[in-house]
Scaffold this motif. Structure first.
Motif, PDB file in Angstrom:
ATOM      1  N   ASP A  19      34.714  42.614  46.660  1.00 28.39           N
ATOM      2  CA  ASP A  19      35.478  41.503  46.091  1.00 28.39           C
ATOM      3  C   ASP A  19      34.591  40.285  45.858  1.00 28.39           C
ATOM      4  O   ASP A  19      34.551  39.361  46.658  1.00 28.39           O
ATOM      5  N   LEU A  20      33.879  40.292  44.756  1.00 31.96           N
ATOM      6  CA  LEU A  20      33.020  39.155  44.407  1.00 31.96           C
ATOM      7  C   LEU A  20      33.825  38.125  43.632  1.00 31.96           C
ATOM      8  O   LEU A  20      33.356  37.028  43.350  1.00 31.96           O
ATOM      9  N   ASN A  21      35.036  38.516  43.283  1.00 30.61           N
ATOM     10  CA  ASN A  21      35.963  37.630  42.589  1.00 30.61           C
ATOM     11  C   ASN A  21      37.278  37.677  43.346  1.00 30.61           C
ATOM     12  O   ASN A  21      37.578  38.676  43.996  1.00 30.61           O
ATOM     13  N   CYS A  22      38.058  36.618  43.213  1.00 34.59           N
ATOM     14  CA  CYS A  22      39.396  36.624  43.788  1.00 34.59           C
ATOM     15  C   CYS A  22      40.145  37.841  43.231  1.00 34.59           C
ATOM     16  O   CYS A  22      40.146  38.059  42.015  1.00 34.59           O
ATOM     17  N   VAL A  23      40.746  38.642  44.119  1.00 35.18           N
ATOM     18  CA  VAL A  23      41.423  39.854  43.641  1.00 35.18           C
ATOM     19  C   VAL A  23      42.657  39.529  42.800  1.00 35.18           C
ATOM     20  O   VAL A  23      43.171  40.376  42.087  1.00 35.18           O
ATOM     21  N   TYR A  24      43.117  38.280  42.873  1.00 34.34           N
ATOM     22  CA  TYR A  24      44.302  37.905  42.109  1.00 34.34           C
ATOM     23  C   TYR A  24      43.951  37.167  40.823  1.00 34.34           C
ATOM     24  O   TYR A  24      44.251  37.641  39.737  1.00 34.34           O
ATOM     25  N   CYS A  25      43.309  35.996  40.938  1.00 34.37           N
ATOM     26  CA  CYS A  25      43.070  35.216  39.719  1.00 34.37           C
ATOM     27  C   CYS A  25      41.710  35.493  39.100  1.00 34.37           C
ATOM     28  O   CYS A  25      41.442  35.098  37.973  1.00 34.37           O
ATOM     29  N   GLY A  26      40.817  36.176  39.855  1.00 35.33           N
ATOM     30  CA  GLY A  26      39.538  36.573  39.277  1.00 35.33           C
ATOM     31  C   GLY A  26      38.440  35.520  39.332  1.00 35.33           C
ATOM     32  O   GLY A  26      37.347  35.740  38.806  1.00 35.33           O
ATOM     33  N   ILE A  27      38.707  34.390  39.978  1.00 32.66           N
ATOM     34  CA  ILE A  27      37.683  33.358  40.061  1.00 32.66           C
ATOM     35  C   ILE A  27      36.470  33.920  40.810  1.00 32.66           C
ATOM     36  O   ILE A  27      36.615  34.678  41.769  1.00 32.66           O
ATOM     37  N   SER A  28      35.269  33.597  40.336  1.00 35.02           N
ATOM     38  CA  SER A  28      34.046  34.150  40.935  1.00 35.02           C
ATOM     39  C   SER A  28      33.671  33.404  42.206  1.00 35.02           C
ATOM     40  O   SER A  28      33.603  32.171  42.215  1.00 35.02           O
ATOM     41  N   PHE A  29      33.434  34.168  43.281  1.00 36.98           N
ATOM     42  CA  PHE A  29      33.001  33.534  44.526  1.00 36.98           C
ATOM     43  C   PHE A  29      31.506  33.250  44.497  1.00 36.98           C
ATOM     44  O   PHE A  29      30.986  32.530  45.330  1.00 36.98           O
ATOM     45  N   ILE A  30      30.811  33.856  43.555  1.00 35.86           N
ATOM     46  CA  ILE A  30      29.359  33.717  43.481  1.00 35.86           C
ATOM     47  C   ILE A  30      28.992  32.469  42.671  1.00 35.86           C
ATOM     48  O   ILE A  30      28.142  31.684  43.061  1.00 35.86           O
ATOM     49  N   SER A  31      29.652  32.294  41.529  1.00 38.35           N
ATOM     50  CA  SER A  31      29.229  31.227  40.633  1.00 38.35           C
ATOM     51  C   SER A  31      30.105  29.978  40.721  1.00 38.35           C
ATOM     52  O   SER A  31      29.867  29.012  40.015  1.00 38.35           O
ATOM     53  N   GLY A  53      42.729  48.363  56.920  1.00 45.56           N
ATOM     54  CA  GLY A  53      41.738  49.146  56.176  1.00 45.56           C
ATOM     55  C   GLY A  53      41.327  48.403  54.919  1.00 45.56           C
ATOM     56  O   GLY A  53      41.979  47.433  54.509  1.00 45.56           O
ATOM     57  N   GLU A  54      40.247  48.860  54.291  1.00 46.35           N
ATOM     58  CA  GLU A  54      39.750  48.155  53.107  1.00 46.35           C
ATOM     59  C   GLU A  54      40.709  48.261  51.928  1.00 46.35           C
ATOM     60  O   GLU A  54      40.569  47.547  50.953  1.00 46.35           O
ATOM     61  N   ASP A  55      41.699  49.167  52.029  1.00 41.71           N
ATOM     62  CA  ASP A  55      42.669  49.248  50.942  1.00 41.71           C
ATOM     63  C   ASP A  55      43.744  48.172  51.044  1.00 41.71           C
ATOM     64  O   ASP A  55      44.452  47.906  50.084  1.00 41.71           O
ATOM     65  N   ASN A  56      43.852  47.536  52.220  1.00 46.81           N
ATOM     66  CA  ASN A  56      44.843  46.462  52.331  1.00 46.81           C
ATOM     67  C   ASN A  56      44.213  45.098  52.556  1.00 46.81           C
ATOM     68  O   ASN A  56      44.877  44.082  52.437  1.00 46.81           O
ATOM     69  N   VAL A  57      42.923  45.089  52.889  1.00 49.97           N
ATOM     70  CA  VAL A  57      42.247  43.823  53.143  1.00 49.97           C
ATOM     71  C   VAL A  57      41.436  43.468  51.906  1.00 49.97           C
ATOM     72  O   VAL A  57      40.773  44.321  51.326  1.00 49.97           O
ATOM     73  N   MET A  94      41.470  45.963  41.313  1.00 51.64           N
ATOM     74  CA  MET A  94      41.778  47.347  41.687  1.00 51.64           C
ATOM     75  C   MET A  94      42.524  47.520  43.020  1.00 51.64           C
ATOM     76  O   MET A  94      43.545  48.215  43.048  1.00 51.64           O
ATOM     77  N   PRO A  95      42.038  46.920  44.113  1.00 49.38           N
ATOM     78  CA  PRO A  95      42.747  47.165  45.384  1.00 49.38           C
ATOM     79  C   PRO A  95      44.209  46.726  45.319  1.00 49.38           C
ATOM     80  O   PRO A  95      45.078  47.327  45.970  1.00 49.38           O
ATOM     81  N   VAL A  96      44.493  45.700  44.549  1.00 49.34           N
ATOM     82  CA  VAL A  96      45.874  45.218  44.411  1.00 49.34           C
ATOM     83  C   VAL A  96      46.662  46.176  43.526  1.00 49.34           C
ATOM     84  O   VAL A  96      47.810  46.528  43.820  1.00 49.34           O
ATOM     85  N   LYS A  97      46.016  46.622  42.449  1.00 52.79           N
ATOM     86  CA  LYS A  97      46.668  47.574  41.527  1.00 52.79           C
ATOM     87  C   LYS A  97      47.091  48.844  42.249  1.00 52.79           C
ATOM     88  O   LYS A  97      48.150  49.385  41.993  1.00 52.79           O
ATOM     89  N   SER A  98      46.231  49.328  43.156  1.00 48.09           N
ATOM     90  CA  SER A  98      46.592  50.574  43.842  1.00 48.09           C
ATOM     91  C   SER A  98      47.859  50.397  44.644  1.00 48.09           C
ATOM     92  O   SER A  98      48.666  51.324  44.744  1.00 48.09           O
TER      93      SER A  98
END
Ligand SMILES: [Zn+2]
Length: 103
Positions: A19-31, A53-57, A94-98
């Motif tokens: 998760d290099l981006n917010c899983v919801y809004c997509g904002i980049s944690f790197i830049s 597990g990594e599927d819920n975190v 993806m993890p949210v979509k699943s």
């Protein structure tokens, strides 16, 4: 060894790499310069702390985390916050979509 949310180091590492981006809004944690709103925060996609597990975190930004709070994912996706930010079932990571696909 686990962090204060009971998340194991193994899961923490996996999620931090994924998760290099917010899983919801997509904002980049790197830049993006981290502020209270943009910093990565630990999120349980389904609000059940037993699911560690990594599927819920996942990592989401402070802003999304504050808005989602304890709301159910499906309810939150219908909120004003999400419609303003253009966050939809299709735009989330993806993890949210699943989780949505399981419904
Ligand atoms: Zn966000």
């Amino acid at each position: 060894m686990s962090n204060r949310w009971g998340i194991s180091k193994h899961v923490e590492d996996l999620v931090r790499e994924r998760d290099l981006n917010c899983v919801y809004c997509g904002i980049s944690f790197i830049s993006t310069i981290p502020t209270y709103k943009t910093r990565p925060t630990w999120e349980h996609i389904v609000n059940d702390v037993r699911l560690r597990g990594e599927d819920n975190v996942a990592l989401c930004c402070g802003s999304c985390n504050a808005s989602k709070g304890s709301k159910l994912l499906m309810d939150w996706l219908k909120s004003n916050y999400c419609s303003t930010k253009g966050i939809t079932e299709k735009s989330v990571a993806m993890p949210v979509k699943s989780h949505l696909a399981e419904k």
